[in-house]
Design an enzyme around this catalytic site. Structure first.
Site, PDB file in Angstrom:
ATOM      1  N   TYR A 162     -12.097 -21.904  17.070  1.00 21.24           N
ATOM      2  CA  TYR A 162     -13.073 -22.994  16.696  1.00 21.24           C
ATOM      3  C   TYR A 162     -14.312 -21.873  15.355  1.00 21.24           C
ATOM      4  O   TYR A 162     -15.009 -21.415  15.745  1.00 21.24           O
ATOM      5  CB  TYR A 162     -13.940 -24.379  17.101  1.00 21.24           C
ATOM      6  CG  TYR A 162     -13.121 -24.943  17.379  1.00 21.24           C
ATOM      7  CD1 TYR A 162     -11.721 -25.197  17.216  1.00 21.24           C
ATOM      8  CD2 TYR A 162     -13.753 -25.697  18.271  1.00 21.24           C
ATOM      9  CE1 TYR A 162     -10.679 -26.420  17.508  1.00 21.24           C
ATOM     10  CE2 TYR A 162     -13.138 -27.041  18.825  1.00 21.24           C
ATOM     11  CZ  TYR A 162     -11.682 -26.794  18.075  1.00 21.24           C
ATOM     12  OH  TYR A 162     -10.982 -28.220  18.890  1.00 21.24           O
ATOM     13  N   SER A 186      -9.731 -36.839  17.622  1.00 20.65           N
ATOM     14  CA  SER A 186      -9.916 -37.772  16.374  1.00 20.65           C
ATOM     15  C   SER A 186     -10.155 -38.817  15.900  1.00 20.65           C
ATOM     16  O   SER A 186      -8.991 -40.042  16.023  1.00 20.65           O
ATOM     17  CB  SER A 186      -8.535 -37.033  15.266  1.00 20.65           C
ATOM     18  OG  SER A 186      -8.687 -37.316  14.880  1.00 20.65           O
ATOM     19  N   PRO A 187     -11.259 -39.181  17.437  1.00 15.80           N
ATOM     20  CA  PRO A 187     -10.795 -40.826  17.870  1.00 15.80           C
ATOM     21  C   PRO A 187     -11.965 -41.933  16.492  1.00 15.80           C
ATOM     22  O   PRO A 187     -11.032 -42.800  16.554  1.00 15.80           O
ATOM     23  CB  PRO A 187     -12.607 -40.682  18.396  1.00 15.80           C
ATOM     24  CG  PRO A 187     -13.052 -39.849  18.013  1.00 15.80           C
ATOM     25  CD  PRO A 187     -11.861 -38.638  17.820  1.00 15.80           C
ATOM     26  N   LEU A 188     -11.614 -41.268  15.171  1.00 17.02           N
ATOM     27  CA  LEU A 188     -12.018 -42.222  14.098  1.00 17.02           C
ATOM     28  C   LEU A 188     -10.839 -41.432  12.694  1.00 17.02           C
ATOM     29  O   LEU A 188     -11.217 -41.827  12.026  1.00 17.02           O
ATOM     30  CB  LEU A 188     -13.731 -41.860  13.730  1.00 17.02           C
ATOM     31  CG  LEU A 188     -14.697 -42.358  14.296  1.00 17.02           C
ATOM     32  CD1 LEU A 188     -15.928 -41.301  14.270  1.00 17.02           C
ATOM     33  CD2 LEU A 188     -14.436 -43.725  14.973  1.00 17.02           C
ATOM     34  N   GLY A 206     -12.757 -39.966   9.873  1.00 13.59           N
ATOM     35  CA  GLY A 206     -13.844 -40.498   9.567  1.00 13.59           C
ATOM     36  C   GLY A 206     -13.183 -42.224   8.548  1.00 13.59           C
ATOM     37  O   GLY A 206     -13.535 -42.558   8.195  1.00 13.59           O
ATOM     38  N   LEU A 257     -11.939 -44.541  10.106  1.00 18.53           N
ATOM     39  CA  LEU A 257     -12.220 -46.026  10.554  1.00 18.53           C
ATOM     40  C   LEU A 257     -14.063 -46.073  11.883  1.00 18.53           C
ATOM     41  O   LEU A 257     -14.586 -46.566  12.195  1.00 18.53           O
ATOM     42  CB  LEU A 257     -11.682 -45.110  12.770  1.00 18.53           C
ATOM     43  CG  LEU A 257     -10.346 -45.617  12.362  1.00 18.53           C
ATOM     44  CD1 LEU A 257      -9.955 -45.123  13.757  1.00 18.53           C
ATOM     45  CD2 LEU A 257      -9.891 -47.629  12.230  1.00 18.53           C
ATOM     46  N   GLY A 289     -15.640 -47.001   8.621  1.00 20.63           N
ATOM     47  CA  GLY A 289     -16.448 -47.813   7.442  1.00 20.63           C
ATOM     48  C   GLY A 289     -15.870 -46.677   6.260  1.00 20.63           C
ATOM     49  O   GLY A 289     -16.957 -47.026   4.928  1.00 20.63           O
TER      50      GLY A 289
END
Length: 323
Positions: free
Chosen positions: A53, A210-212, A215, A217, A219
């Site tokens: 990273y 990557s739970p969203l 991005g 998820l 909004g």
């Protein structure tokens, strides 16, 4: 903050993990430290990074940023520190993969960058099809016996990889794999077929990254309408547009609930019995404030399944496609 055990271990971790992939790539050291401070104030004790990273600005930059924060704050003993190994770190053909040589060398390099004597969770960042599990466990035993690591986890491994790896560990009387970090969210539910069932059977904790969905998820459609800059707009063509119809229904449901889409997406993951802690990737301290006031109801969970249906007939393999 709620806490739970990491897989079948006695290690206590927060139900949210602070992912640091943006450190060095998206945010500088000062902002990264602000994110770490906010996570610590909220009770997040699981900090996840990787040796690769931040490499655009120098190898191991994310680890060095975290190491600086640990040294400055003295929070090492209260932090469950996780890092990963696999990716190429130079042009040297031996400076990559999961060979015993690279595992030991990478662990020692990560320890120097993180300014610590031990790593709580040393994770195999990807499958290395050229290296046997026997070689991997030999290296992990060496590092454990030297006191440099406490537990071993995986990332991006299939269910059968977990089974093979755990079987090899048990032959050597080693604790084996205690966690799997897998891409898992409302839009990406492939892990439910085999990875989650294998992990549950083997006592392996699930750390969804990557739970969203980059991005989508969080909004994304509303942010597009309002002209809000960020990853949701940057990745719109490939992350948002293929799912526009479902995202419209999702954001409407969240509005009816009076909840932020990110909170609902994270709440759904926390409702999954196999999930230990979603790995958030905040770029600002405020993005860590995603907790719901209460768990999602059965009715809301059913509505989410209707909007984002599981693969096949639902459930684990082979029932997802067989009788």
């Amino acid at each position: 903050m709620e806490y739970t055990r990491l897989g079948r271990t006695g290690l206590t971790v927060s139900r949210l993990a602070l992912g640091t992939m943006n450190f060095g790539w998206q945010i500088d050291e000062e902002r990264a430290h602000a994110v770490l401070h906010r996570g610590f104030d909220l009770g997040v004790n699981l900090v996840d990074t990787a040796n690769m990273y931040g490499r655009e600005d120098g190898d191991g930059l994310s680890e060095r940023i975290i190491g600086g924060w640990l040294a400055k704050t003295g929070n090492r003993n209260r932090t469950v520190l996780a890092t990963k190994v696999y990716a190429p770190m130079s042009d040297d053909p031996n400076d990559r993969g999961l060979s015993a040589r690279h595992l030991v060398a990478s662990c020692e390099a990560s320890l120097r960058r993180l300014r610590t004597d031990w790593i709580d969770l040393f994770q195999l960042h990807h499958v290395d099809r050229t290296t046997s599990w026997e070689e991997i466990w030999q290296a992990m035993e060496t590092l454990t016996n030297q006191g440099k690591i406490r537990y071993v986890g995986t990332s991006n491994h299939a269910g059968w990889h977990l089974a093979r790896g755990q079987a090899a560990a048990e032959r050597r009387h080693h604790l084996g794999i205690v966690s799997e970090q897998v891409k898992y969210n409302l839009l990406t539910r492939h892990a439910e077929l085999e990875v989650l069932p294998a992990a549950a059977e083997l006592g392996i904790g699930i750390l969804p990254y990557s739970p969203l969905h980059f991005g989508a998820l969080s909004g994304a459609l509303r942010k597009q309408r309002e002209g809000v800059a960020g990853r949701t707009v940057l990745h719109a063509p490939d992350r948002v547009e293929p799912h526009r119809a479902a995202l419209e229904r999702f954001e409407k449901l969240c509005a009816e609930l009076g909840e932020q889409p990110a909170a609902v997406a994270i709440g759904w993951l926390l409702s999954r019995p196999e999930v230990t802690a979603p790995v958030l990737g905040p770029r600002t301290p405020e993005q860590l404030d995603v907790l719901l006031d209460a768990p999602l109801s059965a009715e809301v969970l059913a509505a989410l399944d209707e909007i984002f249906p599981p693969i096949g007939n639902g459930g684990p393999a082979p029932e997802a496609w067989a009788w």
